[in-house]
Design a protein around this motif. Structure first.
Motif, short mmCIF file in Angstrom:
data_model
loop_
_atom_site.label_atom_id
_atom_site.label_comp_id
_atom_site.label_asym_id
_atom_site.label_seq_id
_atom_site.Cartn_x
_atom_site.Cartn_y
_atom_site.Cartn_z
N VAL A 4 0.85 -1.19 0.00
CA VAL A 4 0.00 0.00 0.00
C VAL A 4 0.88 1.24 0.00
N CYS A 5 0.52 2.22 -0.84
CA CYS A 5 1.23 3.50 -0.83
C CYS A 5 0.85 4.25 0.45
N ALA A 6 1.84 4.77 1.18
CA ALA A 6 1.57 5.39 2.47
C ALA A 6 0.92 6.76 2.33
N ARG A 7 0.89 7.32 1.12
CA ARG A 7 0.27 8.64 0.95
C ARG A 7 -1.15 8.53 0.39
N CYS A 8 -1.33 7.85 -0.76
CA CYS A 8 -2.67 7.75 -1.33
C CYS A 8 -3.38 6.47 -0.89
N HIS A 9 -2.67 5.59 -0.21
CA HIS A 9 -3.21 4.34 0.32
C HIS A 9 -3.75 3.40 -0.73
N VAL A 30 6.07 4.91 -1.07
CA VAL A 30 5.04 5.66 -1.80
C VAL A 30 5.03 5.21 -3.26
N CYS A 31 3.89 5.46 -3.93
CA CYS A 31 3.81 5.12 -5.34
C CYS A 31 4.49 6.21 -6.16
N ARG A 32 4.66 5.95 -7.46
CA ARG A 32 5.40 6.88 -8.31
C ARG A 32 4.71 8.25 -8.36
N ARG A 33 3.37 8.23 -8.45
CA ARG A 33 2.64 9.49 -8.54
C ARG A 33 2.85 10.33 -7.28
N CYS A 34 2.70 9.68 -6.11
CA CYS A 34 2.88 10.42 -4.85
C CYS A 34 4.32 10.87 -4.68
N TRP A 35 5.24 10.03 -5.15
CA TRP A 35 6.66 10.38 -5.08
C TRP A 35 6.92 11.65 -5.87
ZN LIG Z 1 0.39 7.03 -3.80
#
Ligand SMILES: [Zn+2]
Ligand SMILES: [Zn+2]
Length: 429
Positions: A4-9, A30-35
């Protein structure tokens, strides 16, 4: 595997779970987008280089291990078989039991003088002595006699007599009356008499011995993998704990699989890309091929003679692995192309068939946000079309087909020129 991405979950599964970034500032994945958007690619501290896709490095380690495993297995088999041959105790012929793997010492008893020989073969590397595929003889140790067959031999040491048919090589033969050592499997015929399937035959129990280079080869192959796995374990454990703390108690957001692209836009097909469904099938097929390959390697090694057959098995095994590894890389990293693009009054639309790619990539760029579209020439292998936004963010346009790239450039130029003229007209008035 799911992560799970810690920002967008958002919950990422399968290969995408390996694509998350470790943020060294936030200390979670985090995922690439959130990164890019929310971590600012390292929180502006130039930390971009400090963070890397550690999980994908882990995936790479798994692949290297998987590739190395059959090789190490082959060499280990070779080494342990010869070691066993040297060290195994001698079993009296009278005590041989069905199903046993045993080492026997005795004298060959036969009506024909030559019981096992070979012929000279012309190879790329010159003339070599090639042992016969089969042969059979009785062996007695005084107390008992067993019938031995060579139809499954794996290795044969040089015999005690020069072969009469060896002219260009120093080929040898086994003759009646020779004292021999052999290791093999005890089986039985239909009438209940025992048959000894010889795996190794030699006049001396010390020969052949495992060459030290085999051990060095295993050490070289497996040696670096052990500390790497230890390091990966420590690396992963520390980060997994921190990450779990960050996402603890927050329900993961599932990826929406069945979304549809806006039917009011006129979509233009783009380059072909692999879908989630295809990706799943390809993965299953590749895993099956790999398992079959490992099985085949083991099977071939068990069945055939050592010296002649190992080279082709290496080729089969290595070639097969390449056939598997390349598509795996393609499945892991080759899925991110937009399937279609469209132009509207508002901007440029991109459609990804893969729901993970929809999550990770922008599906829309407003015309007003495009600062420039240009061809970048940064060295021999770095020529690409690039879109720069007014926000400073960039986009590699290699994911577009040549036709769509031309259309996008033309469309954007037409609109900016139109705006300029409009602006000029306003000034004139
Ligand atoms: Zn994310
Ligand atoms: Zn961050």
């Amino acid at each position: 595997m799911a992560q799970v991405c810690a920002r967008c979950h958002t919950e990422f599964r399968g290969a995408y779970a390996f694509g998350l970034y470790w943020c060294t500032v936030d200390r979670f994945f985090v995922c690439r987008r959130c990164w890019e958007e929310r971590c600012g690619e390292g929180h502006g501290s130039g930390a971009k280089n400090l963070s890397f896709r550690g999980i994908s490095a882990l995936g790479f380690l798994v692949m290297v291990t998987v590739v190395a495993a059959p090789w190490a297995g082959m060499v280990a088999y070779d080494y342990s078989t010869l070691k066993e041959w040297n060290a195994a105790p001698i079993v009296p012929v009278g005590e041989l039991r069905l199903g046993q793997i045993a080492k026997v010492a005795g004298v060959i008893v036969s009506n024909s003088s030559i019981v096992f020989g070979g012929r000279e073969v012309d190879t790329d590397g010159g003339w070599v002595w090639s042992w016969d595929a089969t042969g059979s003889f009785a062996v007695t140790d005084g107390a008992g006699t067993v019938f031995a067959t060579m139809e499954r031999w794996w290795e044969v040491g040089p015999g005690l007599h020069p072969a009469p048919n060896a002219v260009r090589t120093s080929g040898t033969v086994y003759m009646s009356g020779d004292r021999v050592y052999m290791i093999g499997n005890v089986a039985s015929r239909a009438d209940g008499t025992l048959v000894f399937f010889v795996r190794i035959l030699s006049p001396s129990p010390a020969d052949p011995a495992p060459p030290p280079i085999l051990l060095a080869f295993i050490a070289l192959l497996v040696g670096p993998l052990i500390p790497l796995w230890l390091w990966a374990g420590v690396w992963w454990h520390g980060r997994a704990v921190l990450h779990r703390r960050a996402v603890n108690g927050i329900p993961p957001v599932r990826i929406l699989e069945g979304a549809y692209r806006d039917p009011s836009l006129s979509w233009r097909p783009n380059r072909k890309s692999i879908s989630v469904r295809q990706r799943r099938y390809v993965t299953i097929v590749l895993v099956a091929i790999f398992a079959a390959l490992v099985y085949l390697t083991t099977f071939l090694l068990n069945l055939h003679e050592r010296s002649d057959e190992v080279a082709p098995i290496l080729v089969i095994s290595f070639g097969g692995l390449m056939l598997v590894v390349l598509p795996v890389l393609w499945v892991l990293y080759g899925g991110g192309l937009p399937a279609a693009v469209a132009f509207s009054e508002r901007g440029f639309h991109l459609w990804y068939d893969n729901p993970y790619e929809r999550q990770l990539n922008d599906d829309f760029i407003p015309w007003a946000q495009i600062a420039k579209i240009e061809f970048r020439d940064a060295g021999r292998y770095e020529k690409y079309w690039y879109l720069e936004r007014t926000t400073g963010e960039g986009e590699d346009l290699d994911k577009l087909s040549a036709e769509n790239l031309r259309a996008l450039t033309a469309e954007w130029k037409r609109r900016t020129e139109h705006d300029l003229q409009g602006g000029q007209a306003a000034v004139d008035a």
